[in-house]
Structures are given as structure tokens and as C-alpha cells.
Design an enzyme around this catalytic site. Sequence first.
Site, PDB file in Angstrom:
ATOM      1  N   PHE A 125      24.316  67.506 -18.506  1.00 54.77           N
ATOM      2  CA  PHE A 125      24.566  66.276 -18.442  1.00 54.77           C
ATOM      3  C   PHE A 125      24.391  66.081 -16.784  1.00 54.77           C
ATOM      4  O   PHE A 125      25.243  66.524 -16.131  1.00 54.77           O
ATOM      5  CB  PHE A 125      26.044  65.884 -18.860  1.00 54.77           C
ATOM      6  CG  PHE A 125      26.537  64.346 -18.979  1.00 54.77           C
ATOM      7  CD1 PHE A 125      25.973  63.558 -19.787  1.00 54.77           C
ATOM      8  CD2 PHE A 125      27.648  63.975 -18.121  1.00 54.77           C
ATOM      9  CE1 PHE A 125      26.449  62.227 -19.796  1.00 54.77           C
ATOM     10  CE2 PHE A 125      28.088  62.863 -18.053  1.00 54.77           C
ATOM     11  CZ  PHE A 125      27.369  61.880 -18.914  1.00 54.77           C
ATOM     12  N   GLY A 344      50.732  89.617  -4.101  1.00 55.51           N
ATOM     13  CA  GLY A 344      50.541  90.225  -2.648  1.00 55.51           C
ATOM     14  C   GLY A 344      49.094  90.234  -2.315  1.00 55.51           C
ATOM     15  O   GLY A 344      48.258  89.643  -2.577  1.00 55.51           O
ATOM     16  N   GLU A 368      34.575  66.191 -13.050  1.00 56.48           N
ATOM     17  CA  GLU A 368      34.791  65.376 -14.087  1.00 56.48           C
ATOM     18  C   GLU A 368      35.951  64.211 -13.708  1.00 56.48           C
ATOM     19  O   GLU A 368      36.784  63.764 -14.449  1.00 56.48           O
ATOM     20  CB  GLU A 368      35.107  65.829 -15.532  1.00 56.48           C
ATOM     21  CG  GLU A 368      34.050  66.912 -15.812  1.00 56.48           C
ATOM     22  CD  GLU A 368      34.131  66.839 -17.600  1.00 56.48           C
ATOM     23  OE1 GLU A 368      33.425  67.818 -17.943  1.00 56.48           O
ATOM     24  OE2 GLU A 368      34.485  65.952 -18.376  1.00 56.48           O
TER      25      GLU A 368
HETATM   26  C1  LIG Z   1      30.832  73.201  -9.872  1.00 54.36           C
HETATM   27  C2  LIG Z   1      30.558  71.804 -10.331  1.00 54.36           C
HETATM   28  C3  LIG Z   1      30.172  71.349 -11.570  1.00 54.36           C
HETATM   29  C4  LIG Z   1      29.673  69.987 -11.736  1.00 54.36           C
HETATM   30  N1  LIG Z   1      29.279  69.628 -12.888  1.00 54.36           N
HETATM   31  C5  LIG Z   1      28.796  68.575 -13.103  1.00 54.36           C
HETATM   32  C6  LIG Z   1      27.849  68.252 -14.225  1.00 54.36           C
HETATM   33  O1  LIG Z   1      27.666  69.076 -14.979  1.00 54.36           O
HETATM   34  N2  LIG Z   1      27.263  66.757 -14.208  1.00 54.36           N
HETATM   35  C7  LIG Z   1      27.578  65.799 -13.403  1.00 54.36           C
HETATM   36  O2  LIG Z   1      27.047  64.845 -13.617  1.00 54.36           O
HETATM   37  N3  LIG Z   1      28.423  66.202 -12.252  1.00 54.36           N
HETATM   38  C8  LIG Z   1      28.838  67.533 -12.059  1.00 54.36           C
HETATM   39  N4  LIG Z   1      29.565  67.730 -11.007  1.00 54.36           N
HETATM   40  C9  LIG Z   1      29.943  66.884 -10.000  1.00 54.36           C
HETATM   41  C10 LIG Z   1      31.430  66.323 -10.049  1.00 54.36           C
HETATM   42  O3  LIG Z   1      31.840  65.526 -11.140  1.00 54.36           O
HETATM   43  C11 LIG Z   1      31.563  65.428  -8.715  1.00 54.36           C
HETATM   44  O4  LIG Z   1      31.429  66.350  -7.652  1.00 54.36           O
HETATM   45  C12 LIG Z   1      32.755  64.705  -8.617  1.00 54.36           C
HETATM   46  O5  LIG Z   1      32.770  63.584  -9.705  1.00 54.36           O
HETATM   47  C13 LIG Z   1      33.226  64.026  -7.276  1.00 54.36           C
HETATM   48  O6  LIG Z   1      31.716  63.346  -6.602  1.00 54.36           O
HETATM   49  P1  LIG Z   1      31.427  63.942  -5.272  1.00 54.36           P
HETATM   50  O7  LIG Z   1      31.266  65.099  -4.998  1.00 54.36           O
HETATM   51  O8  LIG Z   1      30.316  62.872  -4.868  1.00 54.36           O
HETATM   52  O9  LIG Z   1      32.624  63.335  -4.230  1.00 54.36           O
HETATM   53  P2  LIG Z   1      32.619  61.664  -3.618  1.00 54.36           P
HETATM   54  O10 LIG Z   1      32.702  60.691  -4.828  1.00 54.36           O
HETATM   55  O11 LIG Z   1      31.766  61.606  -2.495  1.00 54.36           O
HETATM   56  O12 LIG Z   1      34.399  61.665  -3.174  1.00 54.36           O
HETATM   57  C14 LIG Z   1      34.520  62.342  -1.966  1.00 54.36           C
HETATM   58  C15 LIG Z   1      36.307  62.395  -1.944  1.00 54.36           C
HETATM   59  O13 LIG Z   1      36.500  60.735  -1.547  1.00 54.36           O
HETATM   60  C16 LIG Z   1      37.511  60.363  -2.611  1.00 54.36           C
HETATM   61  N5  LIG Z   1      37.076  58.966  -3.104  1.00 54.36           N
HETATM   62  C17 LIG Z   1      35.933  58.252  -3.377  1.00 54.36           C
HETATM   63  N6  LIG Z   1      36.199  57.192  -3.704  1.00 54.36           N
HETATM   64  C18 LIG Z   1      37.474  56.895  -3.461  1.00 54.36           C
HETATM   65  C19 LIG Z   1      38.223  55.461  -3.771  1.00 54.36           C
HETATM   66  N7  LIG Z   1      37.923  54.578  -4.141  1.00 54.36           N
HETATM   67  N8  LIG Z   1      39.635  55.961  -3.629  1.00 54.36           N
HETATM   68  C20 LIG Z   1      40.132  57.113  -3.038  1.00 54.36           C
HETATM   69  N9  LIG Z   1      39.448  58.027  -2.829  1.00 54.36           N
HETATM   70  C21 LIG Z   1      38.299  58.019  -2.980  1.00 54.36           C
HETATM   71  C22 LIG Z   1      37.182  61.407  -3.736  1.00 54.36           C
HETATM   72  O14 LIG Z   1      38.398  61.310  -4.667  1.00 54.36           O
HETATM   73  C23 LIG Z   1      36.942  62.540  -3.100  1.00 54.36           C
HETATM   74  O15 LIG Z   1      38.167  63.253  -2.705  1.00 54.36           O
HETATM   75  C24 LIG Z   1      29.990  69.040 -10.833  1.00 54.36           C
HETATM   76  C25 LIG Z   1      30.377  69.298  -9.514  1.00 54.36           C
HETATM   77  C26 LIG Z   1      30.847  70.711  -9.165  1.00 54.36           C
HETATM   78  C27 LIG Z   1      31.286  71.055  -7.806  1.00 54.36           C
END
Ligand SMILES: Cc1cc2nc3c(=O)[nH]c(=O)nc-3n(C[C@H](O)[C@H](O)[C@H](O)COP(=O)(O)OP(=O)(O)OC[C@H]3O[C@@H](n4cnc5c(N)ncnc54)[C@H](O)[C@@H]3O)c2cc1C
Length: 387
Positions: A125, A344, A368
Site C-alpha cells: 500500500f 540486564g 499507520e
Molecule cells: C518501517 C516503516 C514501514 C512503513 N510502511 C508503510 C507502508 O506500507 N505504506 C505507507 O504508505 N507508509 C508506510 N510507512 C510510513 C509511515 O506511515 C509514516 O512514516 C508515518 O505516517 C509518519 O509520516 P512521516 O514519516 O512523514 O512523519 P511526519 O508526518 O513528517 O511527522 C514528523 C513528526 O511530526 C509530527 N506531526 C506531524 N504533523 C503534526 C501535527 N499537525 N501536530 C503535531 N505533530 C505533528 C508527527 O507526529 C511526527 O512526530 C512506513 C514507515 C516505516 C518507518
Amino acid sequence: MALDHRLTPEHEELRRTVEAFAHDVVAPRIGAYYEQHAFPYDIVREMAAMGLFGLPFPEEYGGMGGDYLALCLALEELARVDSSVAITLEAGVSLGAMPLYRYGSEEQKREWLPKLCSGEMLGAFGLTEPGFGSDAGGTRTTAVRDGDSWVINGTKCFITNSGTDITGLVTVTAVTGRTADGAPLISTIVVPSGTPGFTVAAPYSKVGWNASDTRELSFSDVRVPAANLLGEEGRGYAQFLRILDEGRIAISALATGLAQGCVDESVRYAGEREAFGRPIGANQAIQFKLADMEMRAHTARVAWRDAASRLLAGEPFKKEAAMAKLYSSDVAVTNAREATQIHGGYGFMNEYPVARMWRDSKILEIGEGTSEVQRMLIARELGLGRG
Ligand SMILES: Cc1cc2nc3c(=O)[nH]c(=O)nc-3n(C[C@H](O)[C@H](O)[C@H](O)COP(=O)(O)OP(=O)(O)OC[C@H]3O[C@@H](n4cnc5c(N)ncnc54)[C@H](O)[C@@H]3O)c2cc1C
């Protein structure tokens, strides 16, 4: 509303079967894959043979005729032992196959679901992009209609299950147009693996989930049939919100499994390890840690089962799913930290399952929907509007 979280005999039998499989098959083999950052094809093949990839789908599409609760029970039991195999199942079913089942045409379901249910093929996805994760409506990937095709351009990142030898398709979200007031029309399109212009990068080097496949995907003038659109054009945003709402229950079950696995390992270790002439588990300080860990895992289980029972009853479950995901991922991180502490120095050694659980726990607060996003959803459900 009365909640009955007792399992039916069928659900309990499934839970026990997966528990035994995790113990007998996954536990002895997964450490080597994890160390080598390798995808455990043989374990996944056995999971497929058990029908796990078809659990919540009807038999007419090759599924097991079970429900979402069955999937979550399997995820919890797998994650008690290892999260890489659990997330491979979660992403394959809840993110890979579910969009096709929920939004696909009869023809699309008949074409793809039997292969996804049998585990002969894995689905992925693709929502997240390098510039947009939490703010998934900011999708930059585009799909332009050209005759009988969509032509897709863009990049997706962190996509689970997207580059294994058995990955057959990725469902991607893309902007297919604009409304009269300029808002993007986001649609969901199925891109089969191997389509020219669709490039799958090498696996990321990750902190955890090391036996799970995660990659960046790029699309350069990727042409797929117009018939690969899932559901109506412009409905992609609503579709993935629903898929993620459900997926949070699944991730919560997985997080609960990790939290329970930390208890399992730590109770055993506390009984065996001696310090100052007696088992460390004879110390009340350790017993209290274990009691708190068990309480947290139990409460997380109650939370995800509550959300799942609402989903199955056709009731609103968005808030409960968000609370379950938020709570259980926090519990997983806390229990993993405590389990490592109880072990530990050995807890810092990769050969001990709790070290793997510690490394695997953090992503549960990110994937997610981050914990902040869950709080935003809960606040919105309380009528507080957009923060
Ligand atoms: C191992 C792994 C597997 C994954 N698998 C999938 C997959 O199969 N398909 C897919 O589509 N995605 C996948 N992802 C992506 C994952 O869903 C995203 O990394 C996640 O949704 C966060 O998005 P970002 O990394 O862009 O962080 P950002 O959106 O850039 O967020 C960075 C920080 O800012 C905070 N933040 C952002 N907006 C706000 C707000 N309005 N108020 C307060 N805090 C905020 C966030 O909570 C976070 O702490 C995967 C990620 C990893 C690491």
C-alpha cells in the site's frame, strides 16, 4: 453497551494454532533472518499454507471466510514472538489486499484476491511520500488519464512488502485531477510489479523490523490500464482513511503481542537468572515491573478487542481504534524497555528476543499514524475540530 470479549471456539482454536506456529516455527528461525536483514520466505510460505493471508476474506475469493478479529488474533500471537513476520502479514492483508476487497470491482477482486489470499502474491500500500506522511492528503504523485491508461509519476517511501520476490502489486494514491476550487482529487490505482518505469529501490537499513521488506518506490511515466482504478475517481482519500482506521486495530493487536512477548520472556528470565544468591524474580522490584507489564498488555488487549468488536458490529470505531493504537504502542515501547532492563546486559545482546522487541517497538508509535496523529483523531472525535 455490553462488550463480550470472550472468543468463540473457532477464534480460540485459531489463536492457539498461530500461538503454536509462532513458538515452534517462527521463534527458532527468525533470529538469523533478522541479523541478516533478510526476508523470511520459508516462514511466510508456511504462514500462507495455513491460510493466514486469506483470514478475513470470503471463500469465494480464496479466503478463509473469517473476520477482522481473526486477523488481529493471528497478529497478536505472531508478534508475541516476532514483529517482522507479524507486520508482513498485517501489511499484506490489511493494507495490500483489503483495498481491493473493499473498493475493487468484481473483476478486480477475482483477478487479484485469490493470489493475495493464498500468499502466492504479496500486496503493498503506497501512501507515504518523501515530503508527506502524516499529512497524507498532500500527495504529490500524479496519475494522468491518457486514452485507456493512467500515466503515473511520483515517489512513495517506506512501503512495506513492496520489493519481495513475491510482491505482485502496490496500490498507490495519486492526484488524478482538481475540483473546481482547486482541491486535489486523490484516487487509488493498482500498479502491478514489473510495470515499466516502476522502480523499486534497495531495502532501507532500519532500526527494527529487520526481517520485513521496506522500500522506496519511484514511478516514471508508469502506464497501467484505466481499469486499474480502485472504486471511483477522487475517492482515494476517503478510501485510505477507512483502510487506516481498520489498520490501527491490527497494529494495536500487533503492539499488544509485542508487549505480551516482553512479559513472557521476562517472567521466564526472572525465574532463571540469579543475583545475590536468588532468582532476580524473587525481588519485589522485579515482580512489580512484571505485574505492571502484564497489566499494560492486558489493558491494551481489551482496547483493541473493543475496537474490533465495534467494527464487526458495524458500529463507529474510529475513536476506539485510535485510542487502542495510541495506548498499545505506548505500552509496547514501555514493556520493551522494562524487559530489556530485567535482562540486564543480556537484554542488549541481539540473540535475546527482548533486544529485538526493543528495536521493533518504536516504529509502533510512528507507522499507520503517529501518536500525535492518533491524538488529533481522538480530539476531533471529541468535537474539538482541527488542532
Ligand atoms: C518501517 C516503516 C514501514 C512503513 N510502511 C508503510 C507502508 O506500507 N505504506 C505507507 O504508505 N507508509 C508506510 N510507512 C510510513 C509511515 O506511515 C509514516 O512514516 C508515518 O505516517 C509518519 O509520516 P512521516 O514519516 O512523514 O512523519 P511526519 O508526518 O513528517 O511527522 C514528523 C513528526 O511530526 C509530527 N506531526 C506531524 N504533523 C503534526 C501535527 N499537525 N501536530 C503535531 N505533530 C505533528 C508527527 O507526529 C511526527 O512526530 C512506513 C514507515 C516505516 C518507518
